[in-house]
Design a protein around this motif. Structure first.
Motif, PDB file in Angstrom:
ATOM      1  N   GLY A 100     -47.511  13.004  -2.474  1.00  0.00           N
ATOM      2  CA  GLY A 100     -47.177  13.233  -1.074  1.00  0.00           C
ATOM      3  C   GLY A 100     -47.926  12.347  -0.107  1.00  0.00           C
ATOM      4  O   GLY A 100     -47.478  12.163   1.030  1.00  0.00           O
ATOM      5  N   GLN A 101     -49.066  11.777  -0.517  1.00  0.00           N
ATOM      6  CA  GLN A 101     -49.816  10.894   0.371  1.00  0.00           C
ATOM      7  C   GLN A 101     -49.302   9.465   0.339  1.00  0.00           C
ATOM      8  O   GLN A 101     -49.335   8.770   1.346  1.00  0.00           O
ATOM      9  N   ALA A 102     -48.848   9.025  -0.806  1.00  0.00           N
ATOM     10  CA  ALA A 102     -48.353   7.650  -0.931  1.00  0.00           C
ATOM     11  C   ALA A 102     -46.872   7.526  -0.635  1.00  0.00           C
ATOM     12  O   ALA A 102     -46.388   6.422  -0.403  1.00  0.00           O
ATOM     13  N   CYS A 103     -46.146   8.632  -0.629  1.00  0.00           N
ATOM     14  CA  CYS A 103     -44.695   8.601  -0.447  1.00  0.00           C
ATOM     15  C   CYS A 103     -44.298   9.319   0.836  1.00  0.00           C
ATOM     16  O   CYS A 103     -44.949  10.289   1.256  1.00  0.00           O
ATOM     17  N   THR A 104     -43.214   8.859   1.426  1.00  0.00           N
ATOM     18  CA  THR A 104     -42.666   9.519   2.611  1.00  0.00           C
ATOM     19  C   THR A 104     -41.983  10.825   2.242  1.00  0.00           C
ATOM     20  O   THR A 104     -42.070  11.808   2.983  1.00  0.00           O
ATOM     21  N   VAL A 105     -41.293  10.834   1.110  1.00  0.00           N
ATOM     22  CA  VAL A 105     -40.579  12.020   0.616  1.00  0.00           C
ATOM     23  C   VAL A 105     -41.176  12.376  -0.738  1.00  0.00           C
ATOM     24  O   VAL A 105     -41.209  11.544  -1.651  1.00  0.00           O
ATOM     25  N   ALA A 106     -41.647  13.618  -0.845  1.00  0.00           N
ATOM     26  CA  ALA A 106     -42.314  14.054  -2.073  1.00  0.00           C
ATOM     27  C   ALA A 106     -41.484  15.128  -2.758  1.00  0.00           C
ATOM     28  O   ALA A 106     -40.957  16.039  -2.118  1.00  0.00           O
ATOM     29  N   LEU A 107     -41.391  15.010  -4.091  1.00  0.00           N
ATOM     30  CA  LEU A 107     -40.723  15.994  -4.934  1.00  0.00           C
ATOM     31  C   LEU A 107     -41.778  16.790  -5.706  1.00  0.00           C
ATOM     32  O   LEU A 107     -42.712  16.204  -6.265  1.00  0.00           O
ATOM     33  N   LEU A 108     -41.619  18.105  -5.721  1.00  0.00           N
ATOM     34  CA  LEU A 108     -42.557  18.975  -6.423  1.00  0.00           C
ATOM     35  C   LEU A 108     -42.163  19.081  -7.888  1.00  0.00           C
ATOM     36  O   LEU A 108     -41.689  20.112  -8.376  1.00  0.00           O
ATOM     37  N   ASP A 109     -42.355  17.968  -8.580  1.00  0.00           N
ATOM     38  CA  ASP A 109     -41.959  17.890  -9.988  1.00  0.00           C
ATOM     39  C   ASP A 109     -42.943  16.963 -10.692  1.00  0.00           C
ATOM     40  O   ASP A 109     -43.079  15.785 -10.321  1.00  0.00           O
ATOM     41  N   THR A 110     -43.607  17.493 -11.720  1.00  0.00           N
ATOM     42  CA  THR A 110     -44.580  16.676 -12.452  1.00  0.00           C
ATOM     43  C   THR A 110     -43.924  15.620 -13.332  1.00  0.00           C
ATOM     44  O   THR A 110     -44.589  14.672 -13.756  1.00  0.00           O
ATOM     45  N   ARG A 111     -42.646  15.788 -13.614  1.00  0.00           N
ATOM     46  CA  ARG A 111     -41.943  14.798 -14.432  1.00  0.00           C
ATOM     47  C   ARG A 111     -41.530  13.575 -13.642  1.00  0.00           C
ATOM     48  O   ARG A 111     -41.129  12.560 -14.231  1.00  0.00           O
ATOM     49  N   VAL A 112     -41.618  13.643 -12.332  1.00  0.00           N
ATOM     50  CA  VAL A 112     -41.296  12.501 -11.480  1.00  0.00           C
ATOM     51  C   VAL A 112     -42.513  11.597 -11.394  1.00  0.00           C
ATOM     52  O   VAL A 112     -43.668  12.074 -11.387  1.00  0.00           O
ATOM     53  N   SER A 113     -42.303  10.300 -11.322  1.00  0.00           N
ATOM     54  CA  SER A 113     -43.403   9.355 -11.205  1.00  0.00           C
ATOM     55  C   SER A 113     -44.102   9.514  -9.858  1.00  0.00           C
ATOM     56  O   SER A 113     -43.536  10.050  -8.906  1.00  0.00           O
ATOM     57  N   ARG A 114     -45.340   9.048  -9.815  1.00  0.00           N
ATOM     58  CA  ARG A 114     -46.101   9.146  -8.568  1.00  0.00           C
ATOM     59  C   ARG A 114     -45.389   8.400  -7.451  1.00  0.00           C
ATOM     60  O   ARG A 114     -45.314   8.868  -6.322  1.00  0.00           O
ATOM     61  N   LYS A 115     -44.860   7.219  -7.753  1.00  0.00           N
ATOM     62  CA  LYS A 115     -43.987   6.468  -6.853  1.00  0.00           C
ATOM     63  C   LYS A 115     -42.725   6.150  -7.639  1.00  0.00           C
ATOM     64  O   LYS A 115     -42.741   5.318  -8.546  1.00  0.00           O
ATOM     65  N   GLN A 116     -41.640   6.794  -7.267  1.00  0.00           N
ATOM     66  CA  GLN A 116     -40.405   6.657  -8.047  1.00  0.00           C
ATOM     67  C   GLN A 116     -39.546   5.501  -7.544  1.00  0.00           C
ATOM     68  O   GLN A 116     -39.118   4.654  -8.316  1.00  0.00           O
ATOM     69  N   LEU A 117     -39.275   5.477  -6.258  1.00  0.00           N
ATOM     70  CA  LEU A 117     -38.406   4.441  -5.702  1.00  0.00           C
ATOM     71  C   LEU A 117     -38.777   4.194  -4.244  1.00  0.00           C
ATOM     72  O   LEU A 117     -39.495   4.981  -3.618  1.00  0.00           O
ATOM     73  N   ALA A 118     -38.271   3.092  -3.713  1.00  0.00           N
ATOM     74  CA  ALA A 118     -38.497   2.733  -2.315  1.00  0.00           C
ATOM     75  C   ALA A 118     -37.214   2.151  -1.743  1.00  0.00           C
ATOM     76  O   ALA A 118     -36.514   1.372  -2.415  1.00  0.00           O
ATOM     77  N   ILE A 119     -36.918   2.517  -0.510  1.00  0.00           N
ATOM     78  CA  ILE A 119     -35.748   2.015   0.209  1.00  0.00           C
ATOM     79  C   ILE A 119     -36.252   1.242   1.416  1.00  0.00           C
ATOM     80  O   ILE A 119     -36.999   1.781   2.238  1.00  0.00           O
ATOM     81  N   GLN A 120     -35.868  -0.015   1.511  1.00  0.00           N
ATOM     82  CA  GLN A 120     -36.344  -0.904   2.569  1.00  0.00           C
ATOM     83  C   GLN A 120     -35.170  -1.394   3.407  1.00  0.00           C
ATOM     84  O   GLN A 120     -34.147  -1.826   2.873  1.00  0.00           O
ATOM     85  N   ALA A 121     -35.317  -1.323   4.738  1.00  0.00           N
ATOM     86  CA  ALA A 121     -34.296  -1.832   5.652  1.00  0.00           C
ATOM     87  C   ALA A 121     -34.511  -3.325   5.895  1.00  0.00           C
ATOM     88  O   ALA A 121     -35.651  -3.805   5.879  1.00  0.00           O
ATOM     89  N   TYR A 122     -33.426  -4.032   6.144  1.00  0.00           N
ATOM     90  CA  TYR A 122     -33.524  -5.466   6.414  1.00  0.00           C
ATOM     91  C   TYR A 122     -32.283  -5.918   7.182  1.00  0.00           C
ATOM     92  O   TYR A 122     -31.284  -5.195   7.289  1.00  0.00           O
ATOM     93  N   TYR A 123     -32.369  -7.138   7.713  1.00  0.00           N
ATOM     94  CA  TYR A 123     -31.249  -7.765   8.423  1.00  0.00           C
ATOM     95  C   TYR A 123     -30.981  -9.133   7.812  1.00  0.00           C
ATOM     96  O   TYR A 123     -31.860  -9.737   7.175  1.00  0.00           O
ATOM     97  N   THR A 124     -29.781  -9.593   8.031  1.00  0.00           N
ATOM     98  CA  THR A 124     -29.385 -10.946   7.628  1.00  0.00           C
ATOM     99  C   THR A 124     -28.975 -11.733   8.865  1.00  0.00           C
ATOM    100  O   THR A 124     -28.532 -11.145   9.861  1.00  0.00           O
ATOM    101  N   PRO A 125     -29.102 -13.063   8.833  1.00  0.00           N
ATOM    102  CA  PRO A 125     -28.701 -13.839  10.014  1.00  0.00           C
ATOM    103  C   PRO A 125     -27.214 -13.742  10.345  1.00  0.00           C
ATOM    104  O   PRO A 125     -26.819 -13.964  11.479  1.00  0.00           O
ATOM    105  N   ARG A 126     -26.406 -13.383   9.374  1.00  0.00           N
ATOM    106  CA  ARG A 126     -24.964 -13.346   9.594  1.00  0.00           C
ATOM    107  C   ARG A 126     -24.458 -11.986  10.054  1.00  0.00           C
ATOM    108  O   ARG A 126     -23.292 -11.871  10.435  1.00  0.00           O
TER     109      ARG A 126
END
Length: 263
Positions: A123-149
């Motif tokens: 919960g400290q390293a992630c924005t969204v935390a799951l209460l499941d010990t089988r989940v990795s400490r950091k499972q995934l990340a979603i990043q916003a971005y833009y393109t010039p087009r």
């Protein structure tokens, strides 16, 4: 002779200034000079005060106008439609376990676009935390971005787990691999299924995230009934490897099914 002297004295008295009659007062001409000097000095002081007041008031008016401009710009940015990620979660044991106790369900939360949206067990390293010990400490990340087009805010997803793959539609991601998120994507890790739907917006600096729990797996709705990728620990991998080694040594054994097939 005496008459002439008296007439002369009367003439001299009439011609004398006021100061001779009232020695403690200034003559009229001197008083006029003093009054003129006083009013001139007062006018100079007044004009100087006006100049100073104008010099002081001008930056105040400028600051007030700039603050008004900033407030109007802030109101405009707040009124802009924010892009939103609708995340629909499903787990087969979600009814018995409080897996989503730390997730604000049914509420839109604002997130800065320059920061990645992390999901995992910590919960400290992630924005969204799951209460499941089988989940990795950091499972995934979603990043916003833009393109010039394009002016639309786009998103990428990255696998942060070292022990499990991440499935995005029909693509499997290993550790630190990245893929672009389409407008509608089915994410899988372990027994979890996440259906992410992107809603476009006008804002540039932030986006919103809304979480929802599904009663049925979203893979049924999207007709992608592929087996989910489950995380495998080190002990489980050793057990599987030892079991495969034993099967290779023993060899395949005949069963009733093989007998039926050959009969």
């Amino acid at each position: 002779m005496t008459k002439l002297r008296s007439e002369k004295n009367s003439i001299l008295r009439s011609s004398l200034p006021v100061v001779s009659q009232h020695p403690h007062r200034y003559p009229p001409s001197t008083f006029n000079y003093i009054r003129l000097a006083f009013f001139s000095f007062f006018q100079i002081k007044t004009s100087t005060f006006r100049i100073v007041s104008l010099k002081v008031n001008r930056p105040i008016h400028l600051v007030s106008s700039l603050s008004t401009m900033n407030v109007s710009q802030t109101i405009e940015t707040e009124e802009d439609l924010l892009p939103c990620l609708h995340v629909k979660l499903y787990h087969p044991q979600q009814s018995s376990n409080s897996l989503y106790g730390l997730i604000p369900l049914g509420k839109r939360s604002k997130h800065p676009a320059e920061d990645p949206l992390r999901l995992g067990r910590d919960g400290q390293a992630c924005t969204v935390a799951l209460l499941d010990t089988r989940v990795s400490r950091k499972q995934l990340a979603i990043q916003a971005y833009y393109t010039p087009r394009s002016r639309d805010m786009l998103f990428r997803i990255q696998n942060l787990s070292q022990r499990a793959q991440l499935s995005v539609n029909s693509s499997a991601l290993d550790y630190l691999e990245v893929v672009d998120l389409p407008d509608k994507a089915l994410i899988r890790f372990g027994q979890y299924e996440m259906l992410i739907i992107r809603e476009s917006g006008e804002a540039k600096a932030s986006f919103e995230v809304e979480f929802e729990v599904l009663t049925v797996p979203p893979s049924r709705e999207t007709c992608t009934c592929e087996p989910s990728v489950t995380p495998v620990s080190d002990t489980e991998s050793l057990m599987v490897n030892s079991l495969l080694g034993e099967l290779r040594i023993i060899g395949p054994s005949e069963t009733d099914e093989t007998a039926i097939c050959y009969s």
